[in-house]
Scaffold this motif. Structure first.
Motif, PDB file in Angstrom:
ATOM      1  N   ALA A 130       1.174  -1.074  -0.080  1.00  0.00           N
ATOM      2  CA  ALA A 130      -0.324  -0.757  -0.046  1.00  0.00           C
ATOM      3  C   ALA A 130       0.554   1.134  -0.012  1.00  0.00           C
ATOM      4  N   LEU A 131       2.101   0.934   0.454  1.00  0.00           N
ATOM      5  CA  LEU A 131       3.213   2.347   0.548  1.00  0.00           C
ATOM      6  C   LEU A 131       3.549   2.553  -0.882  1.00  0.00           C
ATOM      7  N   ARG A 132       3.975   1.054  -1.131  1.00  0.00           N
ATOM      8  CA  ARG A 132       4.265   1.930  -2.406  1.00  0.00           C
ATOM      9  C   ARG A 132       3.900   2.199  -3.687  1.00  0.00           C
ATOM     10  N   LYS A 133       2.312   1.551  -3.793  1.00  0.00           N
ATOM     11  CA  LYS A 133       1.140   2.062  -4.877  1.00  0.00           C
ATOM     12  C   LYS A 133       0.538   3.153  -3.799  1.00  0.00           C
ATOM     13  N   GLN A 134       0.978   4.178  -2.908  1.00  0.00           N
ATOM     14  CA  GLN A 134      -0.110   4.955  -2.514  1.00  0.00           C
ATOM     15  C   GLN A 134      -1.795   3.744  -2.508  1.00  0.00           C
ATOM     16  N   ASP A 135      -1.611   2.980  -2.374  1.00  0.00           N
ATOM     17  CA  ASP A 135      -3.051   2.729  -2.465  1.00  0.00           C
ATOM     18  C   ASP A 135      -3.700   2.330  -0.969  1.00  0.00           C
ATOM     19  N   LYS A 136      -4.314   3.194  -0.992  1.00  0.00           N
ATOM     20  CA  LYS A 136      -5.268   3.870   0.284  1.00  0.00           C
ATOM     21  C   LYS A 136      -6.489   2.575   0.645  1.00  0.00           C
ATOM     22  N   GLU A 137      -6.935   1.862  -0.574  1.00  0.00           N
ATOM     23  CA  GLU A 137      -7.638   0.730   0.063  1.00  0.00           C
ATOM     24  C   GLU A 137      -7.283  -0.089   0.725  1.00  0.00           C
ATOM     25  N   LEU A 138      -6.578  -0.471   0.561  1.00  0.00           N
ATOM     26  CA  LEU A 138      -5.770  -1.881   1.023  1.00  0.00           C
ATOM     27  C   LEU A 138      -5.020  -1.809   2.160  1.00  0.00           C
ATOM     28  N   ALA A 139      -4.523  -0.118   2.270  1.00  0.00           N
ATOM     29  CA  ALA A 139      -3.951   0.309   3.383  1.00  0.00           C
ATOM     30  C   ALA A 139      -5.203   0.563   4.839  1.00  0.00           C
ATOM     31  N   ARG A 140      -6.760   0.796   4.898  1.00  0.00           N
ATOM     32  CA  ARG A 140      -7.450   0.725   4.876  1.00  0.00           C
ATOM     33  C   ARG A 140      -8.430  -0.614   5.473  1.00  0.00           C
ATOM     34  N   LYS A 141      -7.761  -2.087   4.245  1.00  0.00           N
ATOM     35  CA  LYS A 141      -7.563  -3.278   4.355  1.00  0.00           C
ATOM     36  C   LYS A 141      -7.343  -3.490   5.421  1.00  0.00           C
ATOM     37  N   VAL A 142      -5.328  -3.513   5.495  1.00  0.00           N
ATOM     38  CA  VAL A 142      -4.992  -4.173   6.383  1.00  0.00           C
ATOM     39  C   VAL A 142      -5.383  -2.775   8.645  1.00  0.00           C
ATOM     40  N   TYR A 143      -6.174  -2.295   8.058  1.00  0.00           N
ATOM     41  CA  TYR A 143      -6.315  -1.186   9.379  1.00  0.00           C
ATOM     42  C   TYR A 143      -7.568  -2.088  10.039  1.00  0.00           C
ATOM     43  N   GLU A 144      -7.751  -2.270   9.381  1.00  0.00           N
ATOM     44  CA  GLU A 144      -9.671  -3.155  10.119  1.00  0.00           C
ATOM     45  C   GLU A 144      -9.222  -4.956  10.212  1.00  0.00           C
ATOM     46  N   ASN A 145      -8.036  -5.012   9.909  1.00  0.00           N
ATOM     47  CA  ASN A 145      -7.904  -6.803  10.263  1.00  0.00           C
ATOM     48  C   ASN A 145      -7.004  -6.172  11.228  1.00  0.00           C
ATOM     49  N   ASP A 146      -6.838  -5.407  11.596  1.00  0.00           N
ATOM     50  CA  ASP A 146      -6.259  -5.308  13.036  1.00  0.00           C
ATOM     51  C   ASP A 146      -6.822  -5.604  14.586  1.00  0.00           C
ATOM     52  N   ASP A 147      -7.906  -5.557  14.443  1.00  0.00           N
ATOM     53  CA  ASP A 147      -8.763  -6.512  15.096  1.00  0.00           C
ATOM     54  C   ASP A 147      -8.853  -8.220  15.215  1.00  0.00           C
ATOM     55  N   THR A 148      -9.137  -8.325  13.991  1.00  0.00           N
ATOM     56  CA  THR A 148      -9.013 -10.524  14.748  1.00  0.00           C
ATOM     57  C   THR A 148      -7.688 -10.273  14.636  1.00  0.00           C
ATOM     58  N   ILE A 149      -6.404  -9.547  14.366  1.00  0.00           N
ATOM     59  CA  ILE A 149      -5.144 -10.110  15.289  1.00  0.00           C
ATOM     60  C   ILE A 149      -4.932  -9.973  16.762  1.00  0.00           C
ATOM     61  N   ASP A 150      -5.478  -9.189  17.227  1.00  0.00           N
ATOM     62  CA  ASP A 150      -5.996  -8.687  18.945  1.00  0.00           C
ATOM     63  C   ASP A 150      -6.616  -9.853  19.427  1.00  0.00           C
ATOM     64  N   ASN A 151      -7.478 -10.302  18.732  1.00  0.00           N
ATOM     65  CA  ASN A 151      -8.340 -11.286  19.299  1.00  0.00           C
ATOM     66  C   ASN A 151      -7.803 -12.653  19.310  1.00  0.00           C
ATOM     67  N   LEU A 152      -7.168 -12.934  18.393  1.00  0.00           N
ATOM     68  CA  LEU A 152      -6.592 -14.303  18.451  1.00  0.00           C
ATOM     69  C   LEU A 152      -5.049 -14.194  19.079  1.00  0.00           C
ATOM     70  N   GLU A 153      -4.421 -12.521  19.157  1.00  0.00           N
ATOM     71  CA  GLU A 153      -3.332 -12.928  20.358  1.00  0.00           C
ATOM     72  C   GLU A 153      -4.579 -13.256  21.703  1.00  0.00           C
ATOM     73  N   SER A 154      -5.455 -12.683  22.250  1.00  0.00           N
ATOM     74  CA  SER A 154      -6.343 -12.664  23.348  1.00  0.00           C
ATOM     75  C   SER A 154      -6.788 -14.429  23.667  1.00  0.00           C
ATOM     76  N   LYS A 155      -6.910 -14.489  22.325  1.00  0.00           N
ATOM     77  CA  LYS A 155      -7.295 -16.396  22.688  1.00  0.00           C
ATOM     78  C   LYS A 155      -6.034 -17.778  22.699  1.00  0.00           C
ATOM     79  N   ILE A 156      -4.705 -17.202  22.113  1.00  0.00           N
ATOM     80  CA  ILE A 156      -3.858 -17.748  22.348  1.00  0.00           C
ATOM     81  C   ILE A 156      -3.492 -17.734  23.542  1.00  0.00           C
ATOM     82  N   GLU A 157      -3.720 -16.673  24.019  1.00  0.00           N
ATOM     83  CA  GLU A 157      -2.916 -15.882  25.628  1.00  0.00           C
ATOM     84  C   GLU A 157      -3.777 -17.167  25.934  1.00  0.00           C
ATOM     85  N   LYS A 158      -5.153 -16.827  26.307  1.00  0.00           N
ATOM     86  CA  LYS A 158      -6.398 -18.097  27.207  1.00  0.00           C
ATOM     87  C   LYS A 158      -5.574 -19.261  27.705  1.00  0.00           C
ATOM     88  N   ILE A 159      -5.070 -19.392  25.917  1.00  0.00           N
ATOM     89  CA  ILE A 159      -5.040 -20.721  26.125  1.00  0.00           C
ATOM     90  C   ILE A 159      -4.332 -21.505  26.840  1.00  0.00           C
TER      91      ILE A 159
END
Lengths: 217, 217
Positions: free
Chosen positions: A34-63
């Protein structure tokens, strides 16, 4: 019997770790694209996916915590679980920095005031490779790959200093670049931090294999 | 008998946490003082103290994991220990950022090109207070203080944006300030991150008391 169920639990943990690692790699890959192509749409996707990773972290931590509490694992298994606990923290931070880079791309002025700073994509690729290698070294428990990652952190730091100086000169000579150069400066800082977290992961891999935790580079 | 020894262990853990918290508070206090007075000697002290805090983090971590493994704590105690594990990570990061601020102060040009940016000390004090309150809320398990900390993070973010804009304008109008303004920009970024970690600590306090972890602000 208990041991077998514990082994299954460990395998499940491992597969969740691999899934989280895949998502983190995707985040950093896409933020750099996204940085290389200045692709704001792709950047937005990365930004929005961060919650999924946070949730997975909590899940793994609990396990991890529940495995430690219920199974009273032996030294080697306990070390493996503690390592997982540390590594997810660093993986989550890498994803955070990728989201931070993406946030800057989304808000960045699309008019180009600055000619591409050649070293930024080079540094970005270098950092991404560190993350991929750090994660690979964890998955394959490859201690020599882990050590190579630790040793490459100095290179990231020297890219950082060089690019910041370059941006400072650009700003000095051309005041209208200041806003954009500032955004790029923060991006380069995030990349440098990503390198730190990749190094942390690699150090934990060495700890997991050898039982001794030390700063390698 | 086992229960009693467990309680002693928990008390020891708590006292190590308080000690670590004290050192972290001292680090941020001194880094801000060093920034205000441009005191490189004090900055060096903060930078060198960071190892002590890192070691304390590792020690507390080991105690937590071994308490979980050996004692199989009940739900409430398990939550308290998990919370300690999370909080030390954020405390260590706050100390890291204080060390990063100090590192910049050490290398900063002592000739003043920039008139003091009034809001930087104000933001620094505000952030320091957040950290002190977050730690207090943990020690006293004070949920309303913890919530107040979470709610003050927006204020830090708005200081951050305002000061960065101010620095950008200073650089645009006076190219010889660029180098120093860049250092200040990174310092302000570190302060903003410190605010994030204080918020994380406060969120973990709420989790510890209520059993539910959520983003409050």
């Amino acid at each position: 019997m208990v041991r077998n169920s514990f082994e299954t639990d460990l395998e499940n943990l491992q597969s969740l770790m691999v899934r989280m690692a895949g998502l983190v790699e995707e985040s950093i890959e896409n933020s750099i694209l996204a940085l290389r192509k200045q692709d704001k749409e792709l950047a937005r996707k990365v930004y929005e996916n961060d919650d999924t990773i946070d949730n997975l972290e909590s899940k793994i931590e609990k396990i991890c915590i529940s495995l430690i509490a219920k199974q009273q694992p032996l030294a080697k298994d306990l070390r493996a679980i503690s390592t997982a606990l540390k590594i997810i923290t660093d993986m989550e931070r890498i994803a955070d920095q990728a989201a931070d880079i993406s946030e800057l791309i989304i808000k960045m002025d699309s008019i180009k005031h600055i000619k591409p700073v050649v070293d930024i994509p080079v540094m970005a690729d270098y950092t991404k490779r560190m993350v991929v290698n750090a994660i690979d070294s964890y998955v394959r428990q490859d201690i020599s790959l882990a050590k190579a990652v630790c040793n490459s952190d100095d290179e990231v730091d020297s890219y950082f200093s060089k690019i910041v100086l370059e941006l400072i000169n650009i700003m000095k000579n051309n005041p209208e670049t200041v806003m954009q150069a500032t955004d790029l400066m923060f991006i380069v800082k995030y990349l440098e931090r990503i390198g730190d977290h990749a190094t942390n992961i690699a150090e934990w891999v060495v700890f997991n294999v050898t039982g001794s935790h030390e700063h390698i580079s």
